[in-house]
Design an enzyme around this catalytic site. Structure first.
Site, PDB file in Angstrom:
ATOM      1  N   HIS A  68       1.708  -0.961   2.954  1.00  0.00           N
ATOM      2  CA  HIS A  68       1.127  -2.032   3.752  1.00  0.00           C
ATOM      3  C   HIS A  68       2.210  -2.675   4.624  1.00  0.00           C
ATOM      4  O   HIS A  68       3.406  -2.599   4.312  1.00  0.00           O
ATOM      5  CB  HIS A  68       0.501  -3.080   2.845  1.00  0.00           C
ATOM      6  CG  HIS A  68      -0.758  -2.610   2.186  1.00  0.00           C
ATOM      7  ND1 HIS A  68      -1.565  -3.445   1.453  1.00  0.00           N
ATOM      8  CD2 HIS A  68      -1.369  -1.398   2.176  1.00  0.00           C
ATOM      9  CE1 HIS A  68      -2.603  -2.772   1.011  1.00  0.00           C
ATOM     10  NE2 HIS A  68      -2.510  -1.526   1.429  1.00  0.00           N
ATOM     11  N   GLU A  70       2.954  -5.743   4.973  1.00  0.00           N
ATOM     12  CA  GLU A  70       3.681  -6.775   4.230  1.00  0.00           C
ATOM     13  C   GLU A  70       4.745  -6.142   3.335  1.00  0.00           C
ATOM     14  O   GLU A  70       5.842  -6.682   3.193  1.00  0.00           O
ATOM     15  CB  GLU A  70       2.716  -7.593   3.356  1.00  0.00           C
ATOM     16  CG  GLU A  70       1.596  -8.249   4.138  1.00  0.00           C
ATOM     17  CD  GLU A  70       0.335  -7.394   4.228  1.00  0.00           C
ATOM     18  OE1 GLU A  70      -0.760  -7.977   4.278  1.00  0.00           O
ATOM     19  OE2 GLU A  70       0.440  -6.146   4.240  1.00  0.00           O
ATOM     20  N   CYS A  96      -3.333  -8.153   0.708  1.00  0.00           N
ATOM     21  CA  CYS A  96      -4.057  -7.758  -0.497  1.00  0.00           C
ATOM     22  C   CYS A  96      -3.376  -8.436  -1.688  1.00  0.00           C
ATOM     23  O   CYS A  96      -2.314  -9.042  -1.546  1.00  0.00           O
ATOM     24  CB  CYS A  96      -4.054  -6.237  -0.651  1.00  0.00           C
ATOM     25  SG  CYS A  96      -2.445  -5.547  -1.119  1.00  0.00           S
ATOM     26  N   CYS A  99       0.270  -7.206  -2.252  1.00  0.00           N
ATOM     27  CA  CYS A  99       1.202  -7.788  -1.281  1.00  0.00           C
ATOM     28  C   CYS A  99       1.380  -9.281  -1.528  1.00  0.00           C
ATOM     29  O   CYS A  99       2.470  -9.820  -1.320  1.00  0.00           O
ATOM     30  CB  CYS A  99       0.732  -7.509   0.140  1.00  0.00           C
ATOM     31  SG  CYS A  99       0.861  -5.764   0.583  1.00  0.00           S
TER      32      CYS A  99
END
Length: 137
Positions: A68, A70, A96, A99
């Site tokens: 991701h 992040e 999410c 993260c």
């Protein structure tokens, strides 16, 4: 946030393009976008595992070839030896829950995001950790 949107254009994910920027004291510390790890083939080239398995957004995060945005922005800062304690994360999407946990432990104090994400745990975790969460247009 406009820089996060620009960074998202580098994404190699077939399903969603996400960009992230870490900022502290009005300085950009690192950027990240979602996609395959360095040196591995991109989902744009070999297909999406999640699409093939018909996994809904926000579920079974571990069944993905990519990282991701992040995760990548935190990794980039670490790779280059940049402290992100006390930083603000600008992200095109709400992180999410995985993260969110990473941002908590990384010392990020504030997250600004523009679009939601289908993970119900995120907002509760960030609230309990005292991380300021701001949705921007």
């Amino acid at each position: 946030m406009e820089i996060a949107v620009l960074v998202a254009k580098r994404s190699t994910c077939r399903r969603r393009h996400v960009g992230a920027v870490l900022v502290k004291d009005k300085r950009i510390l690192a950027t990240g976008y979602n996609g395959a790890p360095s040196g591995l083939r991109h989902c744009l080239d070999i297909g999406c595992l999640r699409e093939d398995m018909q996994i809904p957004s926000g579920e079974r995060h571990e069944l993905c070839r990519g990282l991701h945005a992040e995760q990548n922005v935190i990794i980039q800062a670490a790779y280059h030896g940049v402290s992100i304690k006390g930083a603000t994360l600008y992200c095109t999407n709400l992180p999410c829950s995985i993260c969110a946990k990473m941002t908590i432990n990384a010392g990020i104090v504030e997250i600004l995001y523009s679009d939601g994400y289908a993970d119900t745990m995120t907002e509760d975790m960030l609230d309990r950790a005292g991380i300021k969460l701001i949705k921007v247009p």
